[in-house]
Design a protein around this motif. Structure first.
Motif, PDB file in Angstrom:
ATOM      1  N   GLY A   1      38.527  17.813 -35.450  1.00 31.45           N
ATOM      2  CA  GLY A   1      38.579  19.163 -35.991  1.00 31.45           C
ATOM      3  C   GLY A   1      38.701  20.255 -34.955  1.00 31.45           C
ATOM      4  O   GLY A   1      39.140  21.364 -35.279  1.00 31.45           O
ATOM      5  N   ASN A   2      38.313  20.005 -33.720  1.00 31.85           N
ATOM      6  CA  ASN A   2      38.450  21.024 -32.688  1.00 31.85           C
ATOM      7  C   ASN A   2      39.861  21.094 -32.118  1.00 31.85           C
ATOM      8  O   ASN A   2      40.140  21.928 -31.255  1.00 31.85           O
ATOM      9  CB  ASN A   2      37.438  20.794 -31.562  1.00 31.85           C
ATOM     10  N   ARG A   3      40.733  20.241 -32.581  1.00 35.83           N
ATOM     11  CA  ARG A   3      42.146  20.352 -32.221  1.00 35.83           C
ATOM     12  C   ARG A   3      42.782  21.418 -33.113  1.00 35.83           C
ATOM     13  O   ARG A   3      42.389  21.607 -34.273  1.00 35.83           O
ATOM     14  CB  ARG A   3      42.859  19.011 -32.409  1.00 35.83           C
ATOM     15  N   ALA A   4      43.778  22.085 -32.598  1.00 36.27           N
ATOM     16  CA  ALA A   4      44.413  23.168 -33.358  1.00 36.27           C
ATOM     17  C   ALA A   4      44.933  22.688 -34.699  1.00 36.27           C
ATOM     18  O   ALA A   4      44.827  23.392 -35.715  1.00 36.27           O
ATOM     19  CB  ALA A   4      45.543  23.779 -32.540  1.00 36.27           C
TER      20      ALA A   4
ATOM     21  N   THR B   1      46.055   8.759 -24.969  1.00 40.04           N
ATOM     22  CA  THR B   1      47.026   9.832 -25.225  1.00 40.04           C
ATOM     23  C   THR B   1      47.606  10.479 -23.975  1.00 40.04           C
ATOM     24  O   THR B   1      48.603  11.200 -24.075  1.00 40.04           O
ATOM     25  CB  THR B   1      46.373  10.951 -26.055  1.00 40.04           C
ATOM     26  N   ASP B   2      46.972  10.279 -22.827  1.00 41.45           N
ATOM     27  CA  ASP B   2      47.346  10.941 -21.564  1.00 41.45           C
ATOM     28  C   ASP B   2      47.121  12.444 -21.606  1.00 41.45           C
ATOM     29  O   ASP B   2      47.606  13.178 -20.733  1.00 41.45           O
ATOM     30  CB  ASP B   2      48.813  10.662 -21.182  1.00 41.45           C
ATOM     31  N   GLU B   3      46.399  12.961 -22.585  1.00 40.25           N
ATOM     32  CA  GLU B   3      46.087  14.382 -22.610  1.00 40.25           C
ATOM     33  C   GLU B   3      45.100  14.709 -21.492  1.00 40.25           C
ATOM     34  O   GLU B   3      44.183  13.937 -21.220  1.00 40.25           O
ATOM     35  CB  GLU B   3      45.493  14.777 -23.961  1.00 40.25           C
ATOM     36  N   ALA B   4      45.281  15.883 -20.882  1.00 36.03           N
ATOM     37  CA  ALA B   4      44.423  16.252 -19.763  1.00 36.03           C
ATOM     38  C   ALA B   4      44.022  17.714 -19.798  1.00 36.03           C
ATOM     39  O   ALA B   4      43.590  18.263 -18.794  1.00 36.03           O
ATOM     40  CB  ALA B   4      45.137  15.946 -18.438  1.00 36.03           C
ATOM     41  N   HIS B   5      44.144  18.366 -20.960  1.00 36.44           N
ATOM     42  CA  HIS B   5      43.761  19.769 -21.061  1.00 36.44           C
ATOM     43  C   HIS B   5      42.401  19.873 -21.736  1.00 36.44           C
ATOM     44  O   HIS B   5      41.859  18.903 -22.264  1.00 36.44           O
ATOM     45  CB  HIS B   5      44.799  20.565 -21.842  1.00 36.44           C
ATOM     46  N   GLY B   6      41.842  21.095 -21.726  1.00 40.42           N
ATOM     47  CA  GLY B   6      40.537  21.307 -22.341  1.00 40.42           C
ATOM     48  C   GLY B   6      39.466  20.435 -21.712  1.00 40.42           C
ATOM     49  O   GLY B   6      39.465  20.209 -20.499  1.00 40.42           O
TER      50      GLY B   6
ATOM     51  N   ALA C   1      45.087  29.673 -26.874  1.00 38.17           N
ATOM     52  CA  ALA C   1      46.135  30.429 -26.182  1.00 38.17           C
ATOM     53  C   ALA C   1      46.577  29.751 -24.893  1.00 38.17           C
ATOM     54  O   ALA C   1      47.732  29.893 -24.478  1.00 38.17           O
ATOM     55  CB  ALA C   1      45.651  31.849 -25.895  1.00 38.17           C
ATOM     56  N   HIS C   2      45.669  29.021 -24.238  1.00 40.42           N
ATOM     57  CA  HIS C   2      46.012  28.393 -22.960  1.00 40.42           C
ATOM     58  C   HIS C   2      46.263  26.889 -23.102  1.00 40.42           C
ATOM     59  O   HIS C   2      46.377  26.189 -22.103  1.00 40.42           O
ATOM     60  CB  HIS C   2      44.888  28.638 -21.950  1.00 40.42           C
ATOM     61  N   PHE C   3      46.373  26.416 -24.348  1.00 39.97           N
ATOM     62  CA  PHE C   3      46.628  24.994 -24.561  1.00 39.97           C
ATOM     63  C   PHE C   3      48.132  24.749 -24.642  1.00 39.97           C
ATOM     64  O   PHE C   3      48.889  25.614 -25.114  1.00 39.97           O
ATOM     65  CB  PHE C   3      45.960  24.524 -25.857  1.00 39.97           C
ATOM     66  N   PRO C   4      48.582  23.575 -24.195  1.00 40.48           N
ATOM     67  CA  PRO C   4      50.012  23.265 -24.283  1.00 40.48           C
ATOM     68  C   PRO C   4      50.516  23.377 -25.716  1.00 40.48           C
ATOM     69  O   PRO C   4      49.895  22.901 -26.659  1.00 40.48           O
ATOM     70  CB  PRO C   4      50.075  21.799 -23.809  1.00 40.48           C
ATOM     71  N   GLY C   5      51.643  24.066 -25.856  1.00 39.35           N
ATOM     72  CA  GLY C   5      52.262  24.206 -27.163  1.00 39.35           C
ATOM     73  C   GLY C   5      51.830  25.419 -27.940  1.00 39.35           C
ATOM     74  O   GLY C   5      52.395  25.688 -29.012  1.00 39.35           O
ATOM     75  N   PHE C   6      50.848  26.176 -27.424  1.00 36.65           N
ATOM     76  CA  PHE C   6      50.349  27.316 -28.190  1.00 36.65           C
ATOM     77  C   PHE C   6      50.300  28.609 -27.368  1.00 36.65           C
ATOM     78  O   PHE C   6      49.620  29.548 -27.751  1.00 36.65           O
ATOM     79  CB  PHE C   6      48.955  27.004 -28.747  1.00 36.65           C
ATOM     80  N   SER C   7      51.018  28.651 -26.262  1.00 30.71           N
ATOM     81  CA  SER C   7      51.015  29.872 -25.449  1.00 30.71           C
ATOM     82  C   SER C   7      51.743  31.022 -26.148  1.00 30.71           C
ATOM     83  O   SER C   7      51.432  32.188 -25.947  1.00 30.71           O
ATOM     84  CB  SER C   7      51.658  29.598 -24.081  1.00 30.71           C
ATOM     85  N   ASP C   8      52.712  30.686 -27.000  1.00 32.18           N
ATOM     86  CA  ASP C   8      53.470  31.686 -27.743  1.00 32.18           C
ATOM     87  C   ASP C   8      52.648  32.122 -28.972  1.00 32.18           C
ATOM     88  O   ASP C   8      52.264  31.289 -29.801  1.00 32.18           O
ATOM     89  CB  ASP C   8      54.798  31.085 -28.200  1.00 32.18           C
ATOM     90  N   PRO C   9      52.369  33.432 -29.116  1.00 34.89           N
ATOM     91  CA  PRO C   9      51.601  33.896 -30.279  1.00 34.89           C
ATOM     92  C   PRO C   9      52.209  33.460 -31.608  1.00 34.89           C
ATOM     93  O   PRO C   9      51.476  33.205 -32.570  1.00 34.89           O
ATOM     94  CB  PRO C   9      51.620  35.414 -30.134  1.00 34.89           C
ATOM     95  N   ALA C  10      53.514  33.358 -31.672  1.00 30.45           N
ATOM     96  CA  ALA C  10      54.161  32.948 -32.920  1.00 30.45           C
ATOM     97  C   ALA C  10      53.783  31.510 -33.277  1.00 30.45           C
ATOM     98  O   ALA C  10      53.639  31.173 -34.464  1.00 30.45           O
ATOM     99  CB  ALA C  10      55.678  33.079 -32.797  1.00 30.45           C
TER     100      ALA C  10
END
Length: 572
Positions: free
Chosen positions: A377-380, A313-318, A445-454
């Motif tokens: 399941g630990n993914r948003a 996936t090339d994901e590198a967060h968390g 809150a600090h994951f890509p795509g979810f920094s905006d509270p909305a």
């Protein structure tokens, strides 16, 4: 004394509770006058009563609080309600002679009883799982929890199967049916904490917990106290003996933080059940190889999943940040030595070393997987790899998973190419529900795509029934081809890999491209070679001698190992 009700005769039961903080304790039997319990040594209270299986009972504390038995074998619905006496010998086993299967034959399918439709729903899955080639079903925790929906890691009554899934006899019938078709049954157990809803232990046994320590999920349990150690050791033996499970997976033992207890528990389990194949598997972020040199069979190898997730996936967060640098090199280390982190500093731990050397361990000491309940399941939004990664690359990665000499585990739905999510779900209420909902959203809150509270508001509410219902696995659009892939690869594993797995040892692994590796193992008199390329371009590799066992994708040509390809060779 031992925890829980003991059926002394068909109409006589002994009740016991360790309540060292109390000066008095009362037993209440539904429809009868209360019975004062006798205080004994070391904080134990006990009493015998003329009653048998089916009796509803609870304990009444001096302050008037009514509590269930923490070692209840069955609850009348909710974990806050009446406990029920059961007859441990009341179920008539059909596969009574079953003694299990060797660990080396394990190919595991992890399953959540709730989304499967309860214990009866899991039983209905058994024939297809066996036909596909799975030799073991591993249930996520079934211990009673607050509400009717939960992953199971919020259990508070570790001896009582959750009534939402079925009664104890329904669970025994599931295990019995599995054994009748030759399938092992494993159970995930949680001994590192109790859930937040329905745990009354602190009210009468605060010494059950350490006063100066916590886990990420609640109070740290004090295993140095003998009644506490007995509670959990006897619980493990209870599931294996009374329900005839073939093995246990011990959740997050790094949070137990007591190696002496872990070793004692495994030794007592082995001594209690010497005539059966019993398999004990750890989840341990510490990557502690020493635990795998004694009575434990294996450890879930998160490193295998994490590095392959990065490559796919090339994901590198968390937690993927620990595997984002030189992932092919890390995968080669995993295949050649077991753990990736064997004492190296971990970026997520701010450079703190993690793990111990594991290269001396045989590959079957590690359980590998591309997905499990945690990593989905630990993914948003609970996405599976069928949504996150290209199908061709995912098929190639499954070739590595199912033919690697590490023991493979898949999550329910993997073998049918399911694209439905597996979300985090609970059934809490009021302030606890609010805290869990907001805590879940705050995690990202600090994951890509979810920094905006909305945007975080779009993360499904764990307490909503719709979140649970959305997590039921539905066959994907290419379900038949996925099932055929799993069936073919597992048949190949059982025919060619398993017979010599006891004599397996790694012969090394090397990087052959940015996302490509080749690895070799000695299996008896033969050499198994596996090559995987998850990159976008062919990679050069030396010719491999021997029989081609299988190819996924275009495979190996004169141009080298092609993109999205997996190859396996057998050299006698």
């Amino acid at each position: 004394m031992t925890w829980g009700p003991a059926l002394l005769a068909p109409n006589r039961t002994r009740f016991a509770l360790w309540a060292p903080a109390l000066g008095a304790l009362t037993l209440e039997i539904d429809g009868r006058d209360p019975l004062a319990m006798t205080a004994g040594e070391d904080g134990w209270f006990s009493v015998e009563a003329e009653c048998g299986a089916g009796t509803r009972y609870r304990f009444r504390l001096p302050d008037g609080t009514a509590v269930p038995d923490p070692a209840s074998r069955r609850q009348d619905g909710d974990v806050h309600g009446w406990s029920i006496v059961t007859d441990p010998n009341g179920y008539a086993w059909q596969a009574a002679e079953w003694s299990g299967r060797p660990w080396l034959e394990a190919a595991i399918l992890e399953c959540h009883s709730g989304v499967a439709g309860g214990f009866a729903g899991v039983a209905a899955m058994l024939p297809q799982a066996a036909e596909t080639g799975f030799t073991a079903i591993e249930l996520m925790p079934v211990a009673a929890f607050g509400g009717t929906r939960n992953w199971g890691y919020d259990g508070v009554l570790p001896y009582a199967p959750a009534s939402a899934y079925g009664d104890p006899d329904a669970l025994k019938a599931l295990v019995d049916r599995a054994h009748g078709q030759g399938t092992m049954m494993f159970l995930d157990v949680v001994y590192n904490h109790f859930g937040p809803d329905g745990n009354y232990l602190s009210a009468y046994a605060p010494d059950f917990f350490k006063a100066d320590a916590d886990t990420p999920w609640g109070g740290a349990i004090d295993f140095s106290r003998e009644p506490v150690a007995r509670f959990f050791i006897d619980n493990a033996i209870y599931w294996l003996r009374e329900f005839r499970f073939d093995g246990l997976r011990f959740d997050a033992v790094h949070a137990i933080a007591d190696d002496a207890f872990l070793d004692r528990m495994a030794a007592e389990i082995r001594a209690a059940l010497p005539d059966r194949h019993i398999h004990l598997v750890l989840e341990n972020e510490h990557n502690d190889a020493a635990r795998l040199e004694g009575d434990y069979d294996a450890q879930w190898n998160d490193d295998f999943h994490n590095v392959l997730h990065v490559l796919l996936t090339d994901e590198a967060h968390g937690y993927y940040a620990d595997f984002a640098q030189q992932p092919a090199e890390k995968l080669a280390r995993c295949l050649g030595e077991g753990f990736i982190y064997q004492g190296q500093g971990s970026p997520n731990q701010k450079g703190k070393p993690r793990g111990t050397p594991s290269g001396h361990l045989p590959p079957f000491r590690f359980v590998s997987f591309l997905q499990n309940h945690d990593q989905i399941g630990n993914r948003a939004l609970g996405e599976r790899l069928t949504v996150l990664a290209g199908a061709d690359r995912l098929r190639a990665a499954n070739g590595l998973l199912l033919l690697c000499p590490q023991v493979p585990l898949a999550f329910m739905g993997d073998d049918i190419g399911s694209q439905t999510p597996f979300l985090f779900f609970t059934d809490f209420h009021d302030e606890l529900a609010d805290a869990v909902r907001e805590g879940r959203r705050g995690e990202f809150a600090h994951f890509p795509g979810f920094s905006d509270p909305a945007l975080r508001e779009k993360i499904p509410d764990p307490n909503a029934v719709s979140t649970f219902e959305a997590s039921r696995p539905v066959p994907g659009p290419e379900a038949q081809s996925w099932r055929a892939l799993y069936k073919d690869l597992l048949a190949l594993r059982h025919a060619r890999i398993v017979p010599d797995l006891a004599k397996s040892k790694p012969l090394g692994a090397e990087v052959i491209g940015d996302k490509a590796v080749i690895a070799r193992w000695q299996l008896g008199e033969a050499v198994l070679t596996l090559a995987l390329n998850l990159g976008d371009a062919p990679v050069a590799m030396d010719p491999v001698e021997g029989e081609v066992l299988t190819t996924i994708g275009i495979g190996h040509t004169d141009a080298g190992l092609m993109p999205a390809s997996f190859c396996a060779w057998w050299q006698q």
